[in-house]
Write an enzyme that holds these catalytic residues in place. Structure first.
Site, mmCIF file in Angstrom:
data_model
loop_
_atom_site.group_PDB
_atom_site.id
_atom_site.type_symbol
_atom_site.label_atom_id
_atom_site.label_comp_id
_atom_site.label_asym_id
_atom_site.label_seq_id
_atom_site.Cartn_x
_atom_site.Cartn_y
_atom_site.Cartn_z
ATOM 1 N N GLU A 103 1.212 -1.441 0.072
ATOM 2 C CA GLU A 103 -0.192 -0.502 -0.012
ATOM 3 C C GLU A 103 0.474 1.663 -0.370
ATOM 4 O O GLU A 103 2.201 1.127 0.243
ATOM 5 C CB GLU A 103 -1.134 0.199 1.071
ATOM 6 C CG GLU A 103 -2.113 -0.907 1.161
ATOM 7 C CD GLU A 103 -3.193 -0.996 2.303
ATOM 8 O OE1 GLU A 103 -2.798 0.003 3.229
ATOM 9 O OE2 GLU A 103 -3.857 -1.591 2.300
ATOM 10 N N HIS A 162 -9.111 11.698 1.516
ATOM 11 C CA HIS A 162 -9.015 10.000 0.746
ATOM 12 C C HIS A 162 -9.686 10.402 -0.576
ATOM 13 O O HIS A 162 -10.568 11.723 -1.035
ATOM 14 C CB HIS A 162 -9.454 8.720 0.556
ATOM 15 C CG HIS A 162 -8.996 7.742 -0.126
ATOM 16 N ND1 HIS A 162 -8.949 7.670 -1.355
ATOM 17 C CD2 HIS A 162 -8.627 6.615 0.453
ATOM 18 C CE1 HIS A 162 -8.966 6.437 -1.678
ATOM 19 N NE2 HIS A 162 -8.429 6.138 -0.732
ATOM 20 N N ARG A 189 -1.621 10.706 -1.706
ATOM 21 C CA ARG A 189 -3.350 10.661 -1.748
ATOM 22 C C ARG A 189 -3.537 12.298 -1.534
ATOM 23 O O ARG A 189 -4.551 12.952 -1.969
ATOM 24 C CB ARG A 189 -3.685 10.781 -0.193
ATOM 25 C CG ARG A 189 -3.726 9.114 -0.360
ATOM 26 C CD ARG A 189 -4.467 8.632 1.360
ATOM 27 N NE ARG A 189 -4.605 6.990 1.176
ATOM 28 C CZ ARG A 189 -5.150 6.577 1.822
ATOM 29 N NH1 ARG A 189 -5.391 7.184 2.744
ATOM 30 N NH2 ARG A 189 -4.984 5.174 2.211
ATOM 31 N N HIS A 238 -11.460 11.193 5.775
ATOM 32 C CA HIS A 238 -11.765 9.925 5.890
ATOM 33 C C HIS A 238 -10.616 9.692 7.763
ATOM 34 O O HIS A 238 -11.714 8.349 8.120
ATOM 35 C CB HIS A 238 -10.995 9.152 4.679
ATOM 36 C CG HIS A 238 -10.422 7.867 4.514
ATOM 37 N ND1 HIS A 238 -10.834 6.953 4.531
ATOM 38 C CD2 HIS A 238 -8.853 6.876 5.172
ATOM 39 C CE1 HIS A 238 -10.452 5.788 4.514
ATOM 40 N NE2 HIS A 238 -8.997 5.597 4.546
ATOM 41 N N ARG A 276 -1.338 9.706 8.519
ATOM 42 C CA ARG A 276 -1.081 8.452 8.798
ATOM 43 C C ARG A 276 -1.153 7.209 7.635
ATOM 44 O O ARG A 276 -1.271 7.480 6.788
ATOM 45 C CB ARG A 276 -2.811 8.138 8.870
ATOM 46 C CG ARG A 276 -3.075 6.423 9.411
ATOM 47 C CD ARG A 276 -3.998 5.980 9.379
ATOM 48 N NE ARG A 276 -5.032 5.844 7.884
ATOM 49 C CZ ARG A 276 -5.945 5.498 7.931
ATOM 50 N NH1 ARG A 276 -5.767 4.342 8.055
ATOM 51 N NH2 ARG A 276 -6.392 5.543 6.534
HETATM 52 C C1 LIG Z 1 -13.829 3.447 4.150
HETATM 53 C C2 LIG Z 1 -12.500 2.886 5.604
HETATM 54 C C3 LIG Z 1 -11.644 2.325 4.977
HETATM 55 C C4 LIG Z 1 -10.745 2.053 5.799
HETATM 56 N N1 LIG Z 1 -9.330 0.804 5.711
HETATM 57 C C5 LIG Z 1 -8.777 0.857 6.271
HETATM 58 C C6 LIG Z 1 -7.401 -0.227 6.367
HETATM 59 O O1 LIG Z 1 -7.672 -0.615 5.727
HETATM 60 N N2 LIG Z 1 -6.637 -0.415 7.720
HETATM 61 C C7 LIG Z 1 -6.546 0.259 8.630
HETATM 62 O O2 LIG Z 1 -5.807 0.214 9.255
HETATM 63 N N3 LIG Z 1 -7.714 1.484 8.932
HETATM 64 C C8 LIG Z 1 -8.508 1.566 7.802
HETATM 65 N N4 LIG Z 1 -9.446 2.601 7.867
HETATM 66 C C9 LIG Z 1 -9.670 3.328 9.382
HETATM 67 C C10 LIG Z 1 -10.398 2.617 10.101
HETATM 68 O O3 LIG Z 1 -11.521 1.482 10.361
HETATM 69 C C11 LIG Z 1 -10.750 2.974 11.927
HETATM 70 O O4 LIG Z 1 -9.280 3.866 12.042
HETATM 71 C C12 LIG Z 1 -10.869 2.259 12.402
HETATM 72 O O5 LIG Z 1 -11.871 1.021 11.980
HETATM 73 C C13 LIG Z 1 -11.889 2.532 13.815
HETATM 74 O O6 LIG Z 1 -12.043 1.786 14.860
HETATM 75 P P1 LIG Z 1 -12.394 2.359 16.057
HETATM 76 O O7 LIG Z 1 -12.951 0.817 16.771
HETATM 77 O O8 LIG Z 1 -11.237 3.447 17.080
HETATM 78 O O9 LIG Z 1 -13.796 2.520 16.202
HETATM 79 P P2 LIG Z 1 -14.822 2.207 14.995
HETATM 80 O O10 LIG Z 1 -14.606 1.382 14.546
HETATM 81 O O11 LIG Z 1 -15.410 3.288 14.397
HETATM 82 O O12 LIG Z 1 -16.260 2.631 16.270
HETATM 83 C C14 LIG Z 1 -16.803 3.348 16.975
HETATM 84 C C15 LIG Z 1 -18.428 2.814 17.863
HETATM 85 O O13 LIG Z 1 -18.290 4.205 18.448
HETATM 86 C C16 LIG Z 1 -19.443 4.122 18.933
HETATM 87 N N5 LIG Z 1 -20.335 5.341 19.267
HETATM 88 C C17 LIG Z 1 -20.114 6.751 18.783
HETATM 89 N N6 LIG Z 1 -20.422 7.529 19.488
HETATM 90 C C18 LIG Z 1 -20.956 6.849 19.710
HETATM 91 C C19 LIG Z 1 -22.101 7.690 21.561
HETATM 92 N N7 LIG Z 1 -22.178 8.339 21.606
HETATM 93 N N8 LIG Z 1 -22.347 6.863 22.357
HETATM 94 C C20 LIG Z 1 -22.905 5.561 21.852
HETATM 95 N N9 LIG Z 1 -21.955 4.640 21.413
HETATM 96 C C21 LIG Z 1 -20.796 6.021 20.505
HETATM 97 C C22 LIG Z 1 -20.087 3.490 17.358
HETATM 98 O O14 LIG Z 1 -21.469 3.162 17.201
HETATM 99 C C23 LIG Z 1 -19.137 2.443 17.186
HETATM 100 O O15 LIG Z 1 -19.890 1.526 17.685
HETATM 101 C C24 LIG Z 1 -10.762 3.170 7.034
HETATM 102 C C25 LIG Z 1 -11.428 3.307 7.722
HETATM 103 C C26 LIG Z 1 -12.391 3.392 5.821
HETATM 104 C C27 LIG Z 1 -13.946 4.535 6.913
#
Ligand SMILES: Cc1cc2nc3c(=O)[nH]c(=O)nc-3n(C[C@H](O)[C@H](O)[C@H](O)COP(=O)(O)OP(=O)(O)OC[C@H]3O[C@@H](n4cnc5c(N)ncnc54)[C@H](O)[C@@H]3O)c2cc1C
Length: 509
Positions: A115, A235, A283, A344, A379
Site C-alpha cells: 500500500e 481520501h 493521496r 477519511h 497516517r
Molecule cells: C472506508 C474505510 C476504509 C478503511 N480502511 C482501513 C484499512 O484498510 N486499514 C486500516 O488500518 N484502517 C482503515 N480504515 C480506518 C479504520 O477502519 C478505523 O480507524 C478503525 O476501524 C476505527 O476503529 P474504532 O474501534 O476506533 O472505531 P469504530 O470502528 O468507528 O467504532 C466506533 C464505535 O463507537 C460508537 N459510538 C460513537 N459515538 C457514540 C456515542 N455517542 N454513544 C454510543 N456509541 C458511540 C459507534 O456506534 C461505534 O460502535 C478505514 C476506514 C474507512 C472508513
C-alpha cells in the site's frame, strides 16, 4: 445502572479490549455501548488490512518504523512507533487465534499487499474486506461471553467526572433514553472511549453516520487533553453521492495503481496539470488537485475511467468495489464512475499514554478517537487497525493488573427528566457546517478559518442554551458533537497556522 468497565464503541478497539479483559479477568462485568447497530462503525468498512512485519526474511521492523516516521512528517513519537511496530505480529496472531481468516500465499505465509507509503508489501488482509471479517469475528466472540453486555442503539451524551484524591476522575457516563424521556447516569469503575472518528464533520466522507466526533467532544467537555486535530486525512477517490447521502464509498487507490484514470466530464485527464505523476501521485496531492479542478470548473464531482482496463481481471482484484458499482447501477465497462475527495481518518485525538490512559483518571481512549503519537501529521496506510489492537492490548494488561474495583465513585446513579423536541433548522445548520468545514480543509485561508470558527461557536452557544433548559433531540446532540469537534479542529489549525508546521498542514490538511 452500574458496571465495572464501560466501553463506548463496538469497533475493533472496543471489542478487542472487552475480549482481552474477559480473558484476563472472567469475573469483571463489562458493558459495551454503541450508538447504532453493533457492527455499524468504521471498522466494518476497512478494506485494505492491517500493517505488520510478519516475514522477517524479507522485511524488518526497522523498515516499518522508517515508513511510519516518514509518513508522519517528523511529528510521530518514535518510542510509540517502535512499540506498535514490534507488537504487530503478536496482535495479528491474537486475531488468528480468535478465528479471523486472513489470505495466505502458501500454507505458511500470509499474502501481503503493498500500500501507499510502505516500502515493501506488508499488509495482512482478507480480500478487500478485512474490516468486515475482523468486526464479524470479534462480535461473535463478544456475544459468546456472558459477562460482556452489549447495549446497541444507545447514545452516550457525556462523561461523568468528579474529584477523587484531588484528581479529576471519570466515574461513568450519561445516556439518552428516548423511551422514558430521561437522561440516565451509568456508573463504572473504568470508562473507555472507543468511539471512532469524525469524518461526518465534512460534507463528503467515507465514514458512516456514527463517526460524528462524539468521543472528542465528550472528552473535551470533560476537560481531557486533546491534540493534533488539524490533521484530518482525506481520501481522493470516493464514490460521489448526492447531498442527502451520508457516506461516500471508498474506491481504493489500488484501482488507480491498476490503471484507472481520473477524468472530467469531457473525458480529459487533468491530474498532469498539477503533478507529473498524474494518477500515481500521493493521496494528498490528488485530493487537492481534484478539489481545485472542481472549484475552478464549478463541478460537484469528476470521474474515474476504467473502460480501457481488463474489467474481468479488475473485478477479480476488487470484488467489493465492483459490487458497490453494481449497487449504484454503474457498469465500469461503459460508464464513467463519479468521484470526489472525502474526509477519511482523524490523525489527532484524545491524548493518551502507552496504555491508552487519558489525562483524566480512570478514563481510557483507544482506536481512532485517541492520539497516541503513532501517526504524527499523516497516517501510514493500514496502521490504524493495528494501533487499535496494540493499545487495546496494553490497556487490558494495565486494567487487569490493577485492583481498581471500588476506587471510583460512590455517588448514586440518577435519572433526570428531559423534554425531547425537534428544533427547526437543525438539518440546515448541519449542512452549512459540513460545507464550511470542507472549504477550510482544502483552502488554507486564515480568514476563512476564523469565520468557520465563529459559525461553530455560535451553533454551540445556541445548543448549550437548549440543553440548559433540558431540551434534547438526537439531531441536536449530533449537531452539538459535530460543531464541538469542528471547533477543536479549527482551533488547532488557527493556533498552528503561523508556526513551523504550517507547511505540513497545508500538504495534509
Ligand atoms: C472506508 C474505510 C476504509 C478503511 N480502511 C482501513 C484499512 O484498510 N486499514 C486500516 O488500518 N484502517 C482503515 N480504515 C480506518 C479504520 O477502519 C478505523 O480507524 C478503525 O476501524 C476505527 O476503529 P474504532 O474501534 O476506533 O472505531 P469504530 O470502528 O468507528 O467504532 C466506533 C464505535 O463507537 C460508537 N459510538 C460513537 N459515538 C457514540 C456515542 N455517542 N454513544 C454510543 N456509541 C458511540 C459507534 O456506534 C461505534 O460502535 C478505514 C476506514 C474507512 C472508513
Amino acid at each position: 445502572m452500574e458496571t465495572d468497565v464501560l466501553i463506548i464503541g463496538s469497533g475493533i478497539a472496543g471489542l478487542s479490549l472487552a475480549i482481552k479483559l474477559n480473558d484476563g479477568h472472567p469475573d469483571l462485568h463489562i458493558t459495551i455501548i454503541s450508538k447504532s447497530e453493533a457492527d455499524d462503525c468504521n471498522t466494518r468498512y476497512a478494506q485494505g488490512g492491517v500493517a505488520a512485519v510478519t516475514n522477517l526474511r524479507n522485511d524488518s521492523f526497522n523498515n516499518h518504523i522508517h515508513d511510519t516516521l516518514a509518513c508522519g512528517k517528523g511529528l510521530c513519537s518514535s518510542a510509540i512507533v517502535k512499540m506498535v511496530v514490534e507488537q504487530a505480529p503478536a496482535r495479528i496472531n491474537d486475531l488468528v487465534q480468535l478465528g479471523v481468516k486472513f489470505d495466505y500465499q502458501d500454507n505458511k505465509h500470509f499474502h501481503l499487499a503493498l500500500e501507499g507509503g510502505h516500502s515493501l508489501p506488508r499488509v495482512v488482509h482478507h480480500k478487500d474486506k478485512t474490516g468486515f471479517e475482523i468486526e464479524s469475528v470479534l462480535l461473535k466472540q463478544v456475544q459468546a461471553r456472558s459477562r460482556i453486555q452489549l447495549l446497541t442503539n444507545t447514545t452516550v451524551i457525556d462523561l461523568l467526572t468528579e474529584n477523587i484524591n484531588h484528581k479529576k476522575t471519570c466515574s461513568g457516563i450519561k445516556i439518552l433514553d428516548t423511551k422514558s424521556n430521561q437522561i440516565i447516569s451509568f456508573r463504572s469503575q473504568v470508562t473507555v472511549l472507543a468511539s471512532g472518528g469524525c469524518g461526518q464533520v465534512y460534507a463528503n466522507t467515507t465514514n458512516p453516520r456514527v463517526a460524528s466526533g462524539d468521543g472528542y467532544a465528550m472528552a473535551f467537555r470533560a476537560g481531557a487533553v486533546i491534540k493534533n486535530m488539524r490533521f484530518m486525512q482525506f481520501h481522493p477517490t470516493s464514490l460521489y453521492q448526492a447531498a442527502n447521502h451520508h457516506v461516500s464509498f471508498l474506491i481504493s487507490e489500488a484501482l488507480r495503481g491498476f490503471g484507472a484514470h481520473v477524468v472530467d466530464g469531457n473525458e480529459k485527464r487533468f491530474l498532469f496539470l498539477y503533478d507529473n505523476r498524474g494518477e500515481l501521485a500521493t493521496r494528498d496531492v490528488i485530493s487537492n488537485a481534484i478539489y481545485d479542478y472542481m472549484q475552478t470548473k464549478g463541478l460537484s464531482f469528476v470521474y474515474l475511467d476504467l473502460r480501457h482496463l481488463d474489467i474481468k481481471s479488475a473485478k477479480n482484484h476488487f470484488p467489493q468495489i465492483f459490487a458497490e458499482f453494481k449497487r449504484a447501477n454503474l457498469n465500469p465497462k461503459y460508464d464513467l464512475i463519479p468521484i470526489t475527495p472525502s474526509a477519511h481518518y482523524q490523525c489527532g485525538g484524545v491524548a493518551v499514554d502507552q496504555d491508552g490512559l487519558t489525562s483524566i483518571q480512570q478514563l481510557y481512549a483507544l482506536g481512532e478517537v485517541s492520539y497516541t503519537g503513532l501517526h504524527g501529521a499523516n497516517r501510514l496506510a493500514s496502521n490504524s487497525l493495528l494501533e487499535a489492537l496494540v493499545f487495546a492490548h496494553n490497556a487490558a494488561e494495565k486494567i487487569n493488573s490493577e485492583s481498581f474495583i471500588n476506587k471510583a465513585s460512590h455517588q448514586k446513579t440518577e435519572s433526570i427528566d428531559i423534554q425531547i423536541f425537534e428544533k427547526k433548522g437543525i438539518k440546515e445548520l448541519i449542512f452549512q457546517l459540513k460545507k464550511t468545514m470542507t472549504k477550510t480543509a482544502f483552502e488554507n485561508d486564515y480568514e476563512e478559518l476564523l469565520k468557520a470558527r465563529t459559525l461553530s461557536t455560535d451553533i454551540l452557544t445556541m445548543i448549550e442554551q437548549e440543553i440548559a433548559n433540558m431540551k434534547f433531540s438526537q439531531e441536536l446532540l449530533l449537531l452539538r458533537n459535530l460543531s464541538q469537534t469542528a471547533n477543536l479542529i479549527l482551533n488547532d489549525k488557527i493556533e498552528n497556522f503561523k508556526t513551523a508546521d504550517k507547511e505540513i498542514q497545508s500538504i495534509h490538511f
